[in-house]
Design an enzyme around this catalytic site. Structure first.
Site, PDB file in Angstrom:
ATOM      1  N   ARG A 128       0.543  -0.936   0.060  1.00 25.32           N
ATOM      2  CA  ARG A 128      -0.010  -0.003   0.306  1.00 25.32           C
ATOM      3  C   ARG A 128       0.559   1.461   0.252  1.00 25.32           C
ATOM      4  NH1 ARG A 128      -5.721  -1.565   2.280  1.00 25.32           N
ATOM      5  NH2 ARG A 128      -5.911  -1.299   0.203  1.00 25.32           N
ATOM      6  N   GLN A 133      -0.299   2.708  -6.059  1.00 25.68           N
ATOM      7  CA  GLN A 133      -1.901   2.856  -5.854  1.00 25.68           C
ATOM      8  C   GLN A 133      -2.961   2.340  -7.382  1.00 25.68           C
ATOM      9  OE1 GLN A 133      -2.018   6.659  -5.218  1.00 25.68           O
ATOM     10  NE2 GLN A 133      -2.866   5.969  -3.051  1.00 25.68           N
ATOM     11  N   ASP A 136      -3.854  -1.840  -7.659  1.00 27.08           N
ATOM     12  CA  ASP A 136      -3.660  -2.479  -6.491  1.00 27.08           C
ATOM     13  C   ASP A 136      -5.566  -2.102  -6.616  1.00 27.08           C
ATOM     14  OD1 ASP A 136      -5.346  -2.556  -3.846  1.00 27.08           O
ATOM     15  OD2 ASP A 136      -4.544  -0.758  -2.994  1.00 27.08           O
ATOM     16  N   SER A 139      -8.253  -2.869  -3.527  1.00 27.88           N
ATOM     17  CA  SER A 139      -9.204  -0.962  -3.474  1.00 27.88           C
ATOM     18  C   SER A 139     -10.118  -0.854  -4.791  1.00 27.88           C
ATOM     19  CB  SER A 139      -7.948   0.631  -3.594  1.00 27.88           C
ATOM     20  OG  SER A 139      -7.421  -0.128  -2.246  1.00 27.88           O
ATOM     21  N   TYR A 234      -2.727  -0.663   7.255  1.00 25.51           N
ATOM     22  CA  TYR A 234      -3.996  -1.274   7.065  1.00 25.51           C
ATOM     23  C   TYR A 234      -4.656  -1.738   8.798  1.00 25.51           C
ATOM     24  CZ  TYR A 234      -4.462  -4.791   3.255  1.00 25.51           C
ATOM     25  OH  TYR A 234      -4.571  -4.644   2.165  1.00 25.51           O
TER      26      TYR A 234
HETATM   27  P1  NAD Z   1      -9.967  -3.171   5.362  1.00 25.54           P
HETATM   28  O1  NAD Z   1     -10.647  -3.497   3.896  1.00 25.54           O
HETATM   29  O2  NAD Z   1      -9.150  -4.326   5.184  1.00 25.54           O
HETATM   30  O3  NAD Z   1     -10.123  -3.099   6.063  1.00 25.54           O
HETATM   31  C1  NAD Z   1     -11.263  -1.882   6.223  1.00 25.54           C
HETATM   32  C2  NAD Z   1     -11.666  -1.030   7.392  1.00 25.54           C
HETATM   33  O4  NAD Z   1     -12.301  -2.212   8.528  1.00 25.54           O
HETATM   34  C3  NAD Z   1     -10.726  -0.378   7.230  1.00 25.54           C
HETATM   35  O5  NAD Z   1     -10.666   1.103   6.875  1.00 25.54           O
HETATM   36  C4  NAD Z   1     -10.317  -0.751   8.402  1.00 25.54           C
HETATM   37  O6  NAD Z   1      -9.798   0.737   9.447  1.00 25.54           O
HETATM   38  C5  NAD Z   1     -11.839  -1.197   9.195  1.00 25.54           C
HETATM   39  N1  NAD Z   1     -11.720  -1.609  10.899  1.00 25.54           N
HETATM   40  C6  NAD Z   1     -11.083  -2.893  11.107  1.00 25.54           C
HETATM   41  N2  NAD Z   1     -11.728  -2.513  12.846  1.00 25.54           N
HETATM   42  C7  NAD Z   1     -12.452  -2.202  12.455  1.00 25.54           C
HETATM   43  C8  NAD Z   1     -13.702  -1.980  13.747  1.00 25.54           C
HETATM   44  N3  NAD Z   1     -13.058  -2.813  14.633  1.00 25.54           N
HETATM   45  N4  NAD Z   1     -14.639  -1.146  13.470  1.00 25.54           N
HETATM   46  C9  NAD Z   1     -13.978   0.017  12.398  1.00 25.54           C
HETATM   47  N5  NAD Z   1     -13.461  -0.184  11.628  1.00 25.54           N
HETATM   48  C10 NAD Z   1     -12.358  -1.384  11.541  1.00 25.54           C
HETATM   49  O7  NAD Z   1      -8.973  -1.879   4.076  1.00 25.54           O
HETATM   50  P2  NAD Z   1      -8.405  -0.806   2.826  1.00 25.54           P
HETATM   51  O8  NAD Z   1     -10.175   0.159   3.131  1.00 25.54           O
HETATM   52  O9  NAD Z   1      -8.259  -1.926   1.698  1.00 25.54           O
HETATM   53  O10 NAD Z   1      -8.091  -0.002   3.455  1.00 25.54           O
HETATM   54  C11 NAD Z   1      -7.745   0.726   4.877  1.00 25.54           C
HETATM   55  C12 NAD Z   1      -7.006   1.655   4.032  1.00 25.54           C
HETATM   56  O11 NAD Z   1      -5.190   1.299   3.703  1.00 25.54           O
HETATM   57  C13 NAD Z   1      -7.312   2.867   3.857  1.00 25.54           C
HETATM   58  O12 NAD Z   1      -8.256   3.585   4.180  1.00 25.54           O
HETATM   59  C14 NAD Z   1      -6.402   3.647   3.178  1.00 25.54           C
HETATM   60  O13 NAD Z   1      -6.796   4.271   3.984  1.00 25.54           O
HETATM   61  C15 NAD Z   1      -5.139   2.826   2.728  1.00 25.54           C
HETATM   62  N6  NAD Z   1      -4.745   2.201   1.410  1.00 25.54           N
HETATM   63  C16 NAD Z   1      -3.204   2.689   0.753  1.00 25.54           C
HETATM   64  C17 NAD Z   1      -3.427   2.508  -0.508  1.00 25.54           C
HETATM   65  C18 NAD Z   1      -1.912   3.230  -0.972  1.00 25.54           C
HETATM   66  O14 NAD Z   1      -1.574   4.028  -0.422  1.00 25.54           O
HETATM   67  N7  NAD Z   1      -1.661   2.271  -1.895  1.00 25.54           N
HETATM   68  C19 NAD Z   1      -4.299   1.568  -1.475  1.00 25.54           C
HETATM   69  C20 NAD Z   1      -5.472   1.366  -0.258  1.00 25.54           C
HETATM   70  C21 NAD Z   1      -5.453   1.427   0.386  1.00 25.54           C
END
Ligand code: NAD
Length: 384
Positions: A128, A133, A136, A139, A234
């Site tokens: 990530r 990006q 990904d 995403s 994550y």
């Molecule tokens: P994910 O699908 O693994 O999780 C979904 C969401 O669930 C996350 O936001 C996590 O914080 C949340 N979560 C976990 N436990 C929880 C709880 N107990 N209660 C409520 N929510 C909870 O994650 P995702 O959406 O694939 O990615 C998370 C983050 O990673 C994104 O928001 C972003 O900031 C980052 N990201 C960065 C890049 C990059 O830089 N290339 C790419 C993708 C995502």
């Protein structure tokens, strides 16, 4: 290299890994592109479109796998029941695979990949980082899922989403609660807002509050846990004590909302239980829960995979692979992501892999009969 695009065989799969418009992009680097006849049909891409784009159409999976040096597919390889062979066994020994390889599929696939000396790249392991990006896939699919989850909620809810002022009276907007505001959650918030709902959301990662508020949603107040994020971006697995407090905060909101979209996940682990059966009992009749985490155990105790459950006047829909319901754009996004990854890894047509490169090192699952990705290696050792 000869790049093969097979038809997906997982039941219910509608997407295709590479769409016609990406064929010239691959051919420009001197590769040949072979497409199994019918591979794109469920995503509305015909064999003729692939042919016009410069691909060769191959009849049947056996021929495609026998010829391809690189196979690019959407889902992790599985047994092809009509050919009575595992897709990995259909591949040429020493060839290369790009596909989804989520931890849950690894125990049944990894030994095949090692035995056949397949170099495999798992789309789940894209780091990530900003540079990656555009590769990904997680995403991309989360974007589709977050959007579609709101439409599913709207479909099951017997109410308008927006405020309506009509001659028959004023109808207030619905309230939507989004739990987990990562990629899917933020897209769900944006979609529900576009439909005119009032939206509230929660996520334990502190950086998320600003993102939630910038979309015009209210951040649900609760104590945030410490040390919540992994270096990979994550969320970490939360303690039972924190989850209990979180459930109490959610329970206070549930009687006041019309729809809940849950997206809370912890990579490679069971998803946290956020809504118990007792909590569902307190919701208004006619409300809806769409649980996007059901494949990893589910955020709601009542969720069942792809089957609406009606209990206590509430509809609970556990959505697995919901991105399949938008196959055109889901395939388009995957196609761009995987092609960008492929071109990054094979920057020239030589197949020398650069394991100093962060993206290559982390996406490569197997190479030369060995497990490359550290996380996968640990996961397999724990499974033994
Ligand atoms: P994910 O699908 O693994 O999780 C979904 C969401 O669930 C996350 O936001 C996590 O914080 C949340 N979560 C976990 N436990 C929880 C709880 N107990 N209660 C409520 N929510 C909870 O994650 P995702 O959406 O694939 O990615 C998370 C983050 O990673 C994104 O928001 C972003 O900031 C980052 N990201 C960065 C890049 C990059 O830089 N290339 C790419 C993708 C995502």
């Amino acid at each position: 290299m000869k790049i093969g695009i097979p038809k997906e065989i997982m039941e219910g799969e509608t997407r295709v890994s590479v769409i016609p418009s990406m064929v010239p992009v691959l051919k420009k680097d001197g590769h040949e592109v072979l497409v199994e006849s019918g591979a794109g049909v469920k995503a509305s891409f015909s064999d003729e479109q692939y042919k016009e784009a410069g691909a060769e159409i191959v009849k049947g999976a056996a021929d495609l796998y026998r010829t391809a040096e690189v196979v690019i597919k959407f889902q992790a390889p599985q047994k092809n029941t009509s050919l009575k062979k595992h897709e990995v066994d259909l591949m040429k020994e020493g060839s290369t695979l790009f596909s989804s390889l989520p931890p849950v599929t690894l125990p049944t696939v990894i030994q095949h990949l090692l035995d056949r000396k397949i170099t495999s790249f798992g789309m789940e392991y894209i780091p990530r980082i900003t540079k990656a990006q555009s590769m990904d896939v997680l995403s991309s699919m989360s974007t589709v899922a977050g959007y579609k989850a709101v439409l599913v909620a709207a479909y099951h809810l017997g109410k308008f989403f927006p405020l309506l002022m009509t001659a028959a009276g004023t109808i207030p907007p619905v309230t939507v609660l989004v739990l987990g505001a990562g990629v899917a959650g933020l897209q769900a918030i944006a979609t529900a807002k576009r439909l005119g709902a009032k939206v509230e959301a929660f996520d334990p990662r502190p950086a998320v509050r600003e993102q939630v508020e910038s979309l015009g949603a209210r951040f649900v107040e609760m104590e945030l846990p410490e040390d919540v994020e992994t270096t990979g971006g994550y969320a970490k697995e939360q303690s039972e004590e924190f989850l209990q407090k979180e459930r109490e905060a959610i329970a206070a909101r549930l009687p006041k909302v019309d729809a809940v979209i849950t997206t809370a996940q912890v990579f490679g682990k069971e998803s946290p239980l956020l809504i118990t059966e007792d909590m569902v009992k307190t919701m208004q009749r006619g409300s809806v829960i769409v649980d996007l985490a059901v494949a990893e155990g589910g955020n709601c105790e009542l969720s069942k995979s792809n089957e609406p459950v009606e209990k206590y006047g509430v509809t609970v829909f556990g959505a697995v692979n919901i991105a399949r319901q938008l196959p055109v754009h889901a395939s388009q996004m995957h196609s761009k992501n995987v092609t960008t990854l492929f071109k990054h890894i094979f920057q020239d047509t030589e197949s020398n892999l650069d394991f100093e490169d962060e993206i290559t090192k982390s996406t490569c699952v197997t190479h030369n009969g060995e497990i490359v990705n550290e996380m996968v290696r640990k996961f397999i050792e724990e499974e033994k």
